[in-house]
Design a protein around this motif. Structure first.
Motif, short mmCIF file in Angstrom:
data_model
loop_
_atom_site.label_atom_id
_atom_site.label_comp_id
_atom_site.label_asym_id
_atom_site.label_seq_id
_atom_site.Cartn_x
_atom_site.Cartn_y
_atom_site.Cartn_z
N LEU A 16 2.44 1.77 -3.55
CA LEU A 16 1.21 2.24 -4.15
C LEU A 16 1.35 3.92 -4.13
O LEU A 16 1.17 4.61 -5.48
CB LEU A 16 0.06 2.00 -4.12
N GLY A 17 1.68 4.47 -3.24
CA GLY A 17 1.78 5.75 -3.02
C GLY A 17 2.86 6.46 -3.63
O GLY A 17 3.00 7.57 -4.19
N PHE A 52 -4.31 -0.24 -7.37
CA PHE A 52 -4.45 1.16 -6.48
C PHE A 52 -5.92 1.84 -6.33
O PHE A 52 -6.43 1.94 -5.02
CB PHE A 52 -3.72 2.12 -7.12
N LEU A 78 0.63 -1.20 0.02
CA LEU A 78 0.09 0.05 0.00
C LEU A 78 0.97 1.25 0.17
O LEU A 78 0.67 2.23 -0.69
CB LEU A 78 -0.98 0.01 1.20
N ARG A 117 -4.00 10.82 -6.42
CA ARG A 117 -2.91 10.68 -7.25
C ARG A 117 -2.73 10.78 -8.86
O ARG A 117 -2.03 10.50 -9.46
CB ARG A 117 -2.27 9.60 -6.73
N LEU A 165 -0.58 4.48 6.36
CA LEU A 165 -1.44 5.55 5.42
C LEU A 165 -0.46 7.02 5.73
O LEU A 165 -0.31 7.63 4.61
CB LEU A 165 -2.62 5.94 5.81
N GLN A 217 2.39 6.38 3.22
CA GLN A 217 1.91 6.24 1.96
C GLN A 217 1.91 7.69 1.43
O GLN A 217 2.17 8.00 0.26
CB GLN A 217 0.45 5.49 1.95
#
Lengths: 264, 288
Positions: A98-99, B171, A95, B182, A147, A150
């Motif tokens: 993905l950021g 995502f 996760l 994003r 988070l 992220q």
């Protein structure tokens, strides 16, 4: 120096309703700003307008000197949510990754540089011990740390955090607040944090932005969170009380009956 | 069917399996469908869209019947109905916070209506139940060479599309709000995924049947996601399981004369149940 964030005569309309208007706001780089206000006043909308997710109907918004846009690596976002689904089977560290590059098309090839960056960010938020566990298995506080990692991992110089302390117990609220303050101070990251309750973050914030009655007011906490100021902003009598242990309580707060789509 | 049963000599068994052309085609088409469904199924289960996959594998039935009724190609009807249904639920959008309630209600309504339509078309055509039977359970042992080629084209196209959009799709599936901020086109991707799924199902369903497609779209990926939370390994495991169930099911059908669809779904189901039991037991151990 360019301001981290500048709003000029900004307004947002959602579904024909004017959420707030005539908003002027300047946030200096490295400031820790709390965004406060009643339910449905448009706090989440304010963050989303800075992310380019909700367009302004009037005025301008710039972040580090450029107009706001989606996919800006300089702004990290933590949306309002309750919890991840316990059945969501994806590792916490994936996760975070993905950021960094989750928006790119094509296959994700192994990259030592990217893995190193993810590992460093995970370590910065103190989540290394549980980074390989599925996100749904983690506690609320652990999920918030992931988070935050992220949001930071793309090299963000500004964090837009929507109620990161909501649904955490007191000790986790304090730990997460301290973590955010540390990132803000040590790395000069500008923090905009939406909160329901100012008390857990009161010792850390430089400034409050108060959203109410279609207007936005900003200033030092002691100047804004006052009976006269808030009564004028709300347009209805409000009283600010100070408890003996230093907590601030706003009473008689106007809570609109209509439900705002962003503040459920 | 073979005169000799299976032995413990694997090489001899494989030689027996491959001695007929229809079995070679069945294995080839089954392998391609398993590859396709294993990959696509990972996203189906990760996104919580098992019910949508169920709908897409059934909704082509009135389409195929309509195609026959108006003397057009059944495949054309299949594509129109599957794509229409995908666009229908895609247009509604998904609210993650609402627990996909809106989507699942829409799917239920579309599915019931489509089966009703299929019933009407079959009645109008005055056709036999044979066609419906073939559509639902497939005729994997009667696959032609051109069917195999068509399946190959669909499998390659689908897997290439998913490889191109896979990362933003993951995502958007697990964290739609951040993905949108994003710059990921979340709604467009959601629609595109359903369309790709719809088209690949529409074309493969006439070859291997509803039952097989649906079984391979959900159970292998559901088992894989229970066993690993890594994305790459999850997809690989989902594909491996889909392949294993298909090959084993076809081989057992060859030697036992039991229906292929029954064997493959039973293997997939048994494995899924076993995985859940093992997971539940280890969770209980962790609690105590």
């Amino acid at each position: 120096m360019l301001p981290a964030l500048e709003l000029e005569n900004a307004a947002v309309r959602l579904g024909g309703r004017l959420v707030w208007s005539r908003v002027g706001l300047i946030v200096t780089e490295g400031e820790f700003v709390a965004i406060l206000g009643p339910n449905g006043a448009g706090k989440s909308t304010l963050l989303k307008s800075l992310l380019g997710v909700v367009p302004l109907s009037e005025g301008t918004a710039t972040v580090f000197g450029s107009p706001v846009r989606r996919g800006n690596d300089e702004v990290g976002y933590l949306p309002q949510r309750r919890r991840f689904d316990p059945d969501l089977r994806i590792r916490a560290v994936d996760l975070v990754r993905l950021g960094l590059d989750g928006e790119r098309w094509g296959l994700s090839l192994p990259s030592a540089a990217k893995s190193k960056r993810v590992a460093e960010t995970v370590e910065l938020v103190g989540a290394t011990a549980y980074q390989n566990r599925p996100i749904g298995d983690l506690s609320g506080g652990e999920q918030q740390r992931i988070l935050i990692a992220q949001a930071l991992v793309s090299g963000a110089r500004m964090l837009a955090l929507d109620e990161p302390l909501e649904s955490l117990d007191l000790s986790n609220q304090q730990a997460i607040s301290e973590l955010i303050r540390g990132i803000c101070r040590a790395r000069g990251v500008t923090v905009l944090l939406v909160a329901h309750d100012v008390n857990p973050i009161l010792p850390f914030i430089d400034r409050v932005v108060y959203v109410a009655g279609g207007r936005v007011l900003s200033g030092k906490p002691e100047d804004v969170i006052r009976t006269e100021t808030l009564t004028a902003l709300y347009g209805t009598p409000v009283e600010v009380l100070h408890t003996s242990d230093g907590r601030i309580v706003v009473v008689g707060q106007y809570e609109p009956v209509t439900h705002h789509p962003d503040d459920h | 069917m073979p005169d000799q049963g299976p032995s413990w000599d694997v090489v001899a068994d494989v030689q027996l399996l491959l001695q007929f052309h229809f079995m070679q085609n069945a294995l080839l088409a089954g392998t391609l469908v398993a590859l396709l469904a294993g990959v696509a199924g990972y996203f189906v289960v990760l996104r919580g869209q098992s019910f949508a996959a169920h709908m897409l594998s059934q909704v082509g039935f009135p389409g195929a019947a309509a195609g026959v009724l108006i003397h057009a190609s059944p495949v054309l009807g299949l594509i129109v109905f599957c794509a229409g249904a995908a666009l229908g639920i895609g247009a509604l959008g998904r609210e993650v916070d609402a627990g996909h309630r809106r989507e699942s209600a829409a799917i239920g309504s579309i599915l019931a209506f489509s089966l009703g339509l299929g019933f009407l078309f079959v009645r109008l055509y005055g056709g036999s139940a044979q066609g419906i039977y073939a559509f639902l359970f497939g005729s994997i042992l009667g696959i032609t060479d051109s069917d195999v080629e068509l399946t190959l084209a669909v499998a390659l196209t689908t897997m290439a599309s998913l490889a191109a959009v896979g990362r933003p799709l993951v995502f958007a599936s697990v964290d739609p709000d951040v993905a949108q901020a994003r710059g990921v086109p979340v709604r467009l991707l959601s629609l595109a995924f359903l369309l790709v799924l719809a088209l690949s199902v529409a074309i493969t369903v006439q070859i291997v049947g509803t039952l097989l497609i649906f079984a391979l779209l959900v159970a292998p990926a559901a088992s894989a996601l229970q066993l690993t939370a890594r994305v790459g390994r999850g997809i690989a495991l989902s594909v491996a399981l889909a392949l294993a169930f298909t090959w084993l099911g076809l081989s057992l059908a060859y030697f036992t004369n039991l229906p292929v669809g029954f064997l493959i779904t039973s293997l997939a189901f048994a494995f899924y149940v076993a995985v859940r039991i093992v997971k539940a037991r280890s969770a209980m151990v962790a609690w105590s």
